[in-house]
Design an enzyme around this catalytic site. Sequence first.
Site, mmCIF file in Angstrom:
data_model
loop_
_atom_site.group_PDB
_atom_site.id
_atom_site.type_symbol
_atom_site.label_atom_id
_atom_site.label_comp_id
_atom_site.label_asym_id
_atom_site.label_seq_id
_atom_site.Cartn_x
_atom_site.Cartn_y
_atom_site.Cartn_z
ATOM 1 C CD GLU A 238 -2.736 -1.071 2.551
ATOM 2 O OE1 GLU A 238 -3.864 -0.566 2.444
ATOM 3 O OE2 GLU A 238 -2.272 -1.494 3.618
ATOM 4 C CG HIS B 117 -6.424 -9.164 2.311
ATOM 5 N ND1 HIS B 117 -7.742 -9.567 2.312
ATOM 6 C CD2 HIS B 117 -6.456 -7.830 2.567
ATOM 7 C CE1 HIS B 117 -8.524 -8.527 2.561
ATOM 8 N NE2 HIS B 117 -7.766 -7.474 2.717
#
Length: 537
Positions: A239, A263
């Site tokens: 990110e 995830h």
Amino acid sequence: MSEGIVLEEILDIQEQFQVSPPALMVIFGASGDLANRKLLPALYKLAQQRLLPPNFVILGYARSPLDDAEFRSRARSSMVTNSEVEFQSGAWDAFAPRLYYISGGYDEFEGFERLREKISSLEEQLSVGGNRLYYLSTPPSVYEPIISYLGAAGLVEHESGGEWTRVVIEKPFGSDLASAHKLNDHVLSVFDEDQVYRIDHYLGKETVQNVLVFRFANGIFEPIWNRNYVDNVQITVAESIGVEGRGGYYEKSGALRDMVQNHLLQLVALTAMEPPIAFEAKAVRDQKVNLLQAIRPLQPDEVPDYVVRAQYSAGTAATRPVPAYLEEEGVAPDSTTETYVAWRVEIDNWRWQGVPFYLRTGKALPRKATEISVTFRRAPHLLFDSTDGLDGVPFMGPHPAMSRESLSRNVLTMRIQPDEGITLKTLAKRPGPSVNLTPVNLEFTYGHSFGDPPDAYQRLLLDVVLGDSTLFTRRDEVEIAWQRITQVLEGWHMQESLAANGSGPYRLPNYPAGTWGPSESGDLLAREGQHWIVDRE
């Protein structure tokens, strides 16, 4: 776009998916960010594609004192400003009358009594039938009271006679093994397991599902998808943003709980699982559970050798200045909450014994990226292995030998986001009289072949209504994932306790915002002459 083309696209979509049955969907937390940014737009797009029948009704429930008109107005504003939605006035005029709202608390029985009366009224008034779907788009702290009051108010019917009741629960599902086990016990005291849909939106992404298709629908890859041909697997979920004012929330989670438990471990399972006997819920989820159970558990004293954690310091990520994590509002000055995790995972089964899986995720990294890279072993005999044999390739690693070793390997990269697609790196001869080798990419891009993929919530919401739980996590799957994560947390706790009893408070390594993480992360791979592939692109 002409009406003929629109109709053709709708018919094509309906050929791929069943149209859902009539139902009433209650969204708890309907005035919040997730509902307005993701859930309502996804439902609107399903309605545009005529995958929801006219008598599919959406009832919002939250503390905010809104009426139906205000709820619809807010939803309309979300559609207009959402870049992923193609707003059409006609489609909205057909969709808006399906939206209703009732205000109430999550921990008061009176609110659920009013909810029961509202549901009964709408089902009778709009001929919805008895199918009900509850979506918990709320903070995890109110999951248990919502579940309790749904049961106490008589709003949960066990499936019989063709009618159904289902509940969707967002992550995080617990904060460690004990809390996940407790929450599962509570949920299953009211619902049956086959009524519970624990959602991870990553599994709804088209390119994540493509991992299974790529592996099991193409005969050229499955025979080499094992320890005999694969050197290592790297999974990166990066990110580019920091915590952006959500320091108070992030202090309670950290990267391990927030990203790895769900995830990344899901991506590991899909990449490494054995072929299921069929693409249906039980068969797929059985194989995912088997794979997660094969992940080698870590003893507390082993954790530092296999797992690296760190915090970002001040810097610039994706052209924006980012303050240090410890300077974010709501973050304790002595915080040991990790914003970055790298983990060398070993899978103890026949297929993957000896093949390291390197996982990492972090905030404030140079760019947003989710990629799975499978590096294959070198050819057994290189005919073109000379100092002049690799031409036009920049120096890529700290050691020339490692660079040449890496360049001679084939790498298959599956990009989940952005620029979804698949790339296979091979070596080819450059034109000319001498044999100079250059890496070239064989590439498939999702957008070029099929257009932009649909939002993950579209697929997952439709699957819930259709009763397909293939892309949702089962109780045993959630708990085995938390077991592996809790073992890492215990190792970190021991590490901090030892520091407190010796040299003082434990301090995490730092990495400047806008870089690919601490040097310790690279050391996990350098021990075996490897490097992070995404860093070098």
